[in-house]
Each structure stands twice: as structure tokens, then as C-alpha cells.
Write a protein that holds these residues in place. Sequence first.
Motif, PDB file in Angstrom:
ATOM      1  N   ALA A  22     -19.517  -6.182 -15.784  1.00 39.88           N
ATOM      2  CA  ALA A  22     -20.169  -7.600 -15.756  1.00 39.88           C
ATOM      3  C   ALA A  22     -19.692  -8.257 -14.228  1.00 39.88           C
ATOM      4  O   ALA A  22     -20.507  -8.832 -13.807  1.00 39.88           O
ATOM      5  CB  ALA A  22     -18.989  -8.653 -16.602  1.00 39.88           C
ATOM      6  N   VAL A  23     -18.529  -7.606 -13.499  1.00 43.14           N
ATOM      7  CA  VAL A  23     -18.065  -8.365 -12.242  1.00 43.14           C
ATOM      8  C   VAL A  23     -19.326  -7.812 -11.299  1.00 43.14           C
ATOM      9  O   VAL A  23     -19.881  -8.536 -10.604  1.00 43.14           O
ATOM     10  CB  VAL A  23     -16.835  -7.581 -11.927  1.00 43.14           C
ATOM     11  CG1 VAL A  23     -16.635  -7.819 -10.392  1.00 43.14           C
ATOM     12  CG2 VAL A  23     -15.625  -8.390 -12.680  1.00 43.14           C
ATOM     13  N   ARG A  25     -22.315  -6.425 -12.020  1.00 46.71           N
ATOM     14  CA  ARG A  25     -23.672  -6.829 -12.193  1.00 46.71           C
ATOM     15  C   ARG A  25     -23.765  -8.629 -11.762  1.00 46.71           C
ATOM     16  O   ARG A  25     -24.869  -8.865 -11.500  1.00 46.71           O
ATOM     17  CB  ARG A  25     -24.257  -6.577 -13.584  1.00 46.71           C
ATOM     18  CG  ARG A  25     -24.191  -5.311 -13.720  1.00 46.71           C
ATOM     19  CD  ARG A  25     -25.050  -4.590 -15.053  1.00 46.71           C
ATOM     20  NE  ARG A  25     -25.229  -3.204 -14.881  1.00 46.71           N
ATOM     21  CZ  ARG A  25     -25.945  -2.449 -15.809  1.00 46.71           C
ATOM     22  NH1 ARG A  25     -26.690  -3.034 -16.556  1.00 46.71           N
ATOM     23  NH2 ARG A  25     -26.101  -1.203 -15.569  1.00 46.71           N
ATOM     24  N   LYS A  26     -23.034  -9.050 -12.539  1.00 43.17           N
ATOM     25  CA  LYS A  26     -22.659 -10.563 -11.821  1.00 43.17           C
ATOM     26  C   LYS A  26     -22.923 -10.925 -10.280  1.00 43.17           C
ATOM     27  O   LYS A  26     -23.637 -11.746 -10.034  1.00 43.17           O
ATOM     28  CB  LYS A  26     -21.732 -11.432 -12.360  1.00 43.17           C
ATOM     29  CG  LYS A  26     -21.575 -12.821 -12.318  1.00 43.17           C
ATOM     30  CD  LYS A  26     -22.395 -13.661 -13.234  1.00 43.17           C
ATOM     31  CE  LYS A  26     -22.115 -15.108 -13.053  1.00 43.17           C
ATOM     32  NZ  LYS A  26     -23.203 -15.986 -13.832  1.00 43.17           N
ATOM     33  N   SER A 265     -17.017  -9.232 -20.768  1.00 40.62           N
ATOM     34  CA  SER A 265     -18.253  -9.580 -20.162  1.00 40.62           C
ATOM     35  C   SER A 265     -18.143 -11.145 -19.722  1.00 40.62           C
ATOM     36  O   SER A 265     -18.442 -11.497 -18.649  1.00 40.62           O
ATOM     37  CB  SER A 265     -19.469  -9.360 -21.024  1.00 40.62           C
ATOM     38  OG  SER A 265     -19.575  -8.005 -21.560  1.00 40.62           O
ATOM     39  N   ARG A 266     -17.314 -11.992 -20.535  1.00 41.11           N
ATOM     40  CA  ARG A 266     -17.456 -13.382 -20.241  1.00 41.11           C
ATOM     41  C   ARG A 266     -16.440 -13.407 -19.007  1.00 41.11           C
ATOM     42  O   ARG A 266     -16.660 -14.183 -18.082  1.00 41.11           O
ATOM     43  CB  ARG A 266     -17.218 -14.136 -21.549  1.00 41.11           C
ATOM     44  CG  ARG A 266     -18.351 -13.971 -22.442  1.00 41.11           C
ATOM     45  CD  ARG A 266     -17.896 -15.016 -23.781  1.00 41.11           C
ATOM     46  NE  ARG A 266     -17.670 -16.384 -23.426  1.00 41.11           N
ATOM     47  CZ  ARG A 266     -17.413 -17.255 -24.374  1.00 41.11           C
ATOM     48  NH1 ARG A 266     -16.848 -16.789 -25.334  1.00 41.11           N
ATOM     49  NH2 ARG A 266     -17.393 -18.472 -24.039  1.00 41.11           N
ATOM     50  N   ALA A 269     -17.538 -11.967 -15.556  1.00 37.58           N
ATOM     51  CA  ALA A 269     -18.540 -13.014 -15.005  1.00 37.58           C
ATOM     52  C   ALA A 269     -17.852 -14.238 -14.471  1.00 37.58           C
ATOM     53  O   ALA A 269     -18.276 -14.837 -13.426  1.00 37.58           O
ATOM     54  CB  ALA A 269     -19.792 -13.150 -16.144  1.00 37.58           C
ATOM     55  N   LYS A 270     -16.776 -14.932 -15.296  1.00 36.12           N
ATOM     56  CA  LYS A 270     -16.236 -15.928 -14.887  1.00 36.12           C
ATOM     57  C   LYS A 270     -15.563 -15.932 -13.655  1.00 36.12           C
ATOM     58  O   LYS A 270     -15.527 -17.018 -12.705  1.00 36.12           O
ATOM     59  CB  LYS A 270     -15.421 -16.487 -15.991  1.00 36.12           C
ATOM     60  CG  LYS A 270     -14.665 -17.807 -15.928  1.00 36.12           C
ATOM     61  CD  LYS A 270     -15.924 -18.956 -15.561  1.00 36.12           C
ATOM     62  CE  LYS A 270     -15.199 -20.492 -15.316  1.00 36.12           C
ATOM     63  NZ  LYS A 270     -16.191 -21.678 -15.246  1.00 36.12           N
ATOM     64  N   GLU A 273     -17.722 -16.101 -10.859  1.00 37.78           N
ATOM     65  CA  GLU A 273     -18.092 -17.395 -10.514  1.00 37.78           C
ATOM     66  C   GLU A 273     -17.053 -18.380  -9.627  1.00 37.78           C
ATOM     67  O   GLU A 273     -17.555 -19.063  -8.799  1.00 37.78           O
ATOM     68  CB  GLU A 273     -18.451 -18.306 -11.761  1.00 37.78           C
ATOM     69  CG  GLU A 273     -19.761 -17.674 -12.552  1.00 37.78           C
ATOM     70  CD  GLU A 273     -20.000 -18.241 -14.122  1.00 37.78           C
ATOM     71  OE1 GLU A 273     -19.161 -19.390 -14.059  1.00 37.78           O
ATOM     72  OE2 GLU A 273     -20.844 -17.865 -14.700  1.00 37.78           O
TER      73      GLU A 273
END
Length: 319
Positions: A22-23, A25-26, A265-266, A269-270, A273
Motif C-alpha cells: 500500500a505504501v 503503490r500509494k 492497505s488502509r 496508504a494513510k 497521505e
Amino acid sequence: MKKIGVLTSGGDSPGMNAAIRAVVRKAIFHGLEVYGIYGGYSGLITGEIKKLEIGSVGDIIHRGGTMLHTARCEEFKTEAGQKKAIEQLNKFGIEGLVVIGGDGSYRGAQKLTEHGFPTIGVPGTIDNDIPGTDFTIGFDTALNTIIDAIDKIRDTATSHERTYVVEVMGRDAGDLALCAGLSGGAESIIIPEAPYEMEQIVSRLKRGHQRGKKHSIIIVAEGVGSGIEIGKKIQEETSLETRVTVLGHIQRGGSPTAADRVLASRLGAKAVELLLEGQAGRTVGIENNKLVHHDINEILQVKHSIDNEMYKLSQELSI
């Protein structure tokens, strides 16, 4: 910010790979370059750093462990070690870092922040002992591994009419033991956060035996002490045939559950952000199914606690 790094530290937990994915690809989605630090803080000090592409994290979401590997690092606890780490980050032009791990990993992230390097902590540990989040990455998978083992042990306990003591992991936290005991129908749950008396456990076992119950399951959190010793005491005081199973590191491996994959994943990604927003020294988490973030200094000062209502319920249901 154009370049960020990601590392995993401390004990591995199922779902770390999903968080790494997630890190990466985000970050790439937002035009950043991502660098993987291999071997935790030890690899950070020695420069075990490699640029990651979209394909670098392909086909890892379902794998347990961590593709970046992990290690303990005493040198990083020193100021000299921390400065070496920052030198390596600067060498590669990395401007922000995502650290996935538990309490010790967070303390490392805190030190980097104190040195002025933007760092975000992501809770990855089966122990579920990190404040600021309802669940940590890996907890659900480890819990299901334990439940699967308890179900199998109960079959044997029933067949041989024995009492079984099952020791589970969790370090100094009783979350795994409590949830496993409640969902596995254990007769007694022994955790660090709640005092226990052997007399009560023995009394409950004897009452069950008197009403015709032929087998029992006792869950012991490793933070309480040795399950083997507790098993010996139970057999001595009840005269019931007692066996002990120490589940050990089987609880840390395995393919992550859907819940852990989604959570990882959440949270991963956060974390990206927050770095893009210019945040530093924060930890991400989930509370009431909403993503949150907290100051890492405040989180490290909060003492872990269990759900007392859940513990009370476990006692009421095991009469």
C-alpha cells in the motif's frame, strides 16, 4: 516531498507485506519515488536500501512475514546509530519514512522525528498492544491461527477426557488470550491485566467435573508466566489429567486474513497521505472503523489496557 522510504521492524506480523504494498503503490500513484529499507533499523544504518517499483510489491499481499525482512538493532538505540541512519536517508535523498512495527519500532520512529526527520508509524504486531488503534496489523490473523489450534486441541481433549492448558503469545498484553479464550469457549483465561487466583480456576474445573464435564481448555497469556508451570499446578490440585501446548511462533506466520489485508492497505496508504501533507511524528490507526492519527509522543506515554467488559463476559460465559 519526492522520495520516501519504508521499513519493517521488530517481530514480523501477517499483513506487513500488504502494508508495504500500500505504501509503495500509494506513493507511486502520487508521483513519489519509494525506497525499501531491508533489515529494519539495522539495514537503515548499513544502507541496505533499494528503490521499489510497482512490480516490486506484486503478489505479496497474500504472503505472511515481510519482504523487507526485519531485525533487532541495539546500535540504533544510540544517538550515534540514529545519526548514521539519517546520513543514509540523506544519501539516498529520502525525505520521509514509514515505519511498520510495534512499540520498539515506534520508539525508533520517535527518535528520527526528534532529529528532524519526518516519520510516520504504522502499527504492525500480533500483540495488539499499541494505543491509538483498535486493532494492529496481524492481530486478526494470529487470533484465527490460535482458534484453529484450540478447535483441534478440543477434539483431542474431548476424546481423552483431559484438561488442556494452551499458552499463547502477546508479550505483556492479554488481547490475544482474551479474544481467543472468548471465541474458543475456554473455561478460564489468564492474562497479565487481570489478577487471577489458582483456587478459583481449580474450583471452576472441579465444579465442571462434578456435573459431568470431561474436558476443559485453559488459555494462558505468555505475559503471565509459563503455561507449563500453570499446567503442573492445575494437575496437582485437581488430580485431573492435564496437558500443556505452547503454540509459539506458529502464531506469527501464515497468510493474512482479509481483515488484516484491508487494515494494512488502509493504514499504509494513510501513512503516505500524512507525509504528503507535511506531517511528522504521527502514528496511524483505526478507531470505530475510521482512520485516525495521533502524536507519537502521546501514544508512547499511554499504557495499554484490555476491554474489561469483554473479560467480565468471558468469566460469565465460562461458569
